[in-house]
Design a protein around this motif. Sequence first.
Motif, mmCIF file in Angstrom:
data_model
loop_
_atom_site.group_PDB
_atom_site.id
_atom_site.type_symbol
_atom_site.label_atom_id
_atom_site.label_comp_id
_atom_site.label_asym_id
_atom_site.label_seq_id
_atom_site.Cartn_x
_atom_site.Cartn_y
_atom_site.Cartn_z
ATOM 1 N N PHE A 170 0.845 -1.192 0.000
ATOM 2 C CA PHE A 170 0.000 0.000 0.000
ATOM 3 C C PHE A 170 0.879 1.241 0.000
ATOM 4 N N VAL A 171 0.635 2.143 -0.970
ATOM 5 C CA VAL A 171 1.405 3.376 -1.089
ATOM 6 C C VAL A 171 0.449 4.558 -0.981
ATOM 7 N N PRO A 172 0.599 5.411 0.049
ATOM 8 C CA PRO A 172 -0.295 6.577 0.185
ATOM 9 C C PRO A 172 -0.125 7.550 -0.986
ATOM 10 N N TYR A 173 -1.196 8.173 -1.378
ATOM 11 C CA TYR A 173 -1.138 9.123 -2.487
ATOM 12 C C TYR A 173 -0.197 10.289 -2.187
ATOM 13 N N ARG A 174 -0.058 10.641 -0.913
ATOM 14 C CA ARG A 174 0.796 11.791 -0.573
ATOM 15 C C ARG A 174 2.267 11.540 -0.914
ATOM 16 N N ASP A 175 2.636 10.266 -1.066
ATOM 17 C CA ASP A 175 4.026 9.926 -1.402
ATOM 18 C C ASP A 175 4.209 9.653 -2.895
ATOM 19 N N MET A 176 3.192 9.904 -3.688
ATOM 20 C CA MET A 176 3.251 9.545 -5.105
ATOM 21 C C MET A 176 3.132 10.762 -6.016
ATOM 22 N N LYS A 177 3.672 10.580 -7.239
ATOM 23 C CA LYS A 177 3.488 11.550 -8.308
ATOM 24 C C LYS A 177 3.084 10.791 -9.567
ATOM 25 N N PHE A 178 2.346 11.457 -10.429
ATOM 26 C CA PHE A 178 1.836 10.815 -11.637
ATOM 27 C C PHE A 178 2.219 11.664 -12.853
ATOM 28 N N TYR A 179 2.810 10.990 -13.856
ATOM 29 C CA TYR A 179 3.275 11.692 -15.050
ATOM 30 C C TYR A 179 2.620 11.094 -16.294
ATOM 31 N N SER A 180 2.147 11.962 -17.146
ATOM 32 C CA SER A 180 1.627 11.535 -18.453
ATOM 33 C C SER A 180 2.778 11.552 -19.443
ATOM 34 N N VAL A 181 2.977 10.429 -20.144
ATOM 35 C CA VAL A 181 4.108 10.292 -21.079
ATOM 36 C C VAL A 181 3.597 9.797 -22.421
ATOM 37 N N CYS A 182 4.070 10.421 -23.483
ATOM 38 C CA CYS A 182 3.770 9.956 -24.842
ATOM 39 C C CYS A 182 5.073 9.479 -25.466
ATOM 40 N N THR A 183 5.188 8.181 -25.691
ATOM 41 C CA THR A 183 6.396 7.608 -26.284
ATOM 42 C C THR A 183 6.292 7.703 -27.795
ATOM 43 N N ARG A 184 7.188 8.486 -28.378
ATOM 44 C CA ARG A 184 7.205 8.682 -29.826
ATOM 45 C C ARG A 184 8.476 8.077 -30.402
ATOM 46 N N ARG A 185 8.309 7.234 -31.427
ATOM 47 C CA ARG A 185 9.457 6.634 -32.114
ATOM 48 C C ARG A 185 9.813 7.392 -33.395
ATOM 49 N N LYS A 186 8.994 8.367 -33.736
ATOM 50 C CA LYS A 186 9.265 9.189 -34.908
ATOM 51 C C LYS A 186 8.975 10.645 -34.564
ATOM 52 N N PRO A 187 9.585 11.592 -35.288
ATOM 53 C CA PRO A 187 9.324 13.006 -35.015
ATOM 54 C C PRO A 187 7.973 13.448 -35.566
ATOM 55 N N ARG A 188 6.935 13.052 -34.872
ATOM 56 C CA ARG A 188 5.574 13.412 -35.259
ATOM 57 C C ARG A 188 4.697 13.436 -34.017
ATOM 58 N N GLU A 189 3.466 13.911 -34.180
ATOM 59 C CA GLU A 189 2.590 14.112 -33.030
ATOM 60 C C GLU A 189 2.124 12.799 -32.417
ATOM 61 N N ARG A 190 1.865 11.795 -33.244
ATOM 62 C CA ARG A 190 1.292 10.539 -32.763
ATOM 63 C C ARG A 190 2.315 9.741 -31.943
ATOM 64 N N GLY A 191 1.803 9.055 -30.914
ATOM 65 C CA GLY A 191 2.667 8.208 -30.091
ATOM 66 C C GLY A 191 1.828 7.311 -29.202
ATOM 67 N N ASP A 192 2.485 6.553 -28.333
ATOM 68 C CA ASP A 192 1.806 5.644 -27.408
ATOM 69 C C ASP A 192 1.761 6.289 -26.022
ATOM 70 N N TRP A 193 0.541 6.474 -25.508
ATOM 71 C CA TRP A 193 0.370 7.163 -24.234
ATOM 72 C C TRP A 193 0.441 6.192 -23.064
ATOM 73 N N SER A 194 1.064 6.653 -21.993
ATOM 74 C CA SER A 194 1.152 5.855 -20.768
ATOM 75 C C SER A 194 1.182 6.799 -19.575
ATOM 76 N N VAL A 195 1.025 6.228 -18.386
ATOM 77 C CA VAL A 195 1.120 6.999 -17.148
ATOM 78 C C VAL A 195 2.213 6.366 -16.295
#
Length: 363
Positions: free
Chosen positions: A138-163
Amino acid sequence: MKEIPVPADAQARARKKNALVRARKAYNALTFVLALVAILCLIGLLVVVIVLEMRDNSEATEQLLYILTGSFAAGATVLAFAAFFFGKLAQQANMTELDYRERCDGEESFFVGEGTLASFEKDGLRLHAEEGGKKPIFVPYRDMKFYSVCTRRKPRERGDWSVVLEMPSRYVVKEGRGKDAPPRALIQTDGKERLYRTLEAHALVLSGEQPPRAEKRENKKFTPRAKFLLPDRARRKKSVVWMVVAAVVAIAGVPIAIIWQDMITIGAILSVFGLFFLGKSIASFVQAKGMIGIYEEGIYWKEGGRAIDERIFLKWEEIERVSFEHAQGKRYLKLSCAYGNYHLPDVAGAYEYIGEYKPEKVS
């Protein structure tokens, strides 16, 4: 991705899960079998062509062999396309199955590894095995951070989204084994609408580039401002060796076809294969290099010439700092992001250009 309704009855849930597993395995098996048969058709095509030239066949036999040639060629083509199609279906079936298994555990549960789920609860995140296993963490929310990341394999807008979920290492590293572990641990899960709704429901801040969600973004291709190349001498030397071998095979096919009249097709096949591998070796020679591209939108790294090319595109908004780091006697460009670091080869001129173009990013 198709969402499968989760039945209220436990037995019905288990039956549906087994059905999804069978569907995924069936698609994977079909993909493998179709690809294998396509390869066998290509081998059969080669054998038939050789038999056509090496034997004094009757007219009926030759006609049969010509029919087999067309059949093997058509079969290889159709089966290759079918294997690609079922491969795509297998990917979709895998995503559907994983999402269903997550929702069987709870609408706010998400896979963060093989057989490991992260369940959002009132005051914190519970990491636990899908079935049984060790004691949950169990990890309390106060000890956590959440980041939105878009992994792009090419120089373009489209990519794979993850958290990316960040938490202190002490929660996931066993006591006594965390001496060399970094102070913060990172785990990743696929970005999906259900996850974004969950973060909002718990009033959790999602930092980083925000996913498009309702709106549709144009898949814009970015234009480079500058490129910096790093040739791979070892792989280029290997490509030169294969170029010489392929050229010898291609040239050897010509006298074989001329001197031995009964082996015209064999000589032609040797020349064709030689030319094919010569072209492939030349392409490998050209691609055996790394490249750092500087764009108005970010930095692109590409290393070609391998079975799987290494590619990554990072937007300037993600990059907090560009610096140098030494490891194993080599100097690397270190791109520091809020959720982790990327290390690129120190390609001559790249750091200096970044310093001129984005002075606020270098240190």
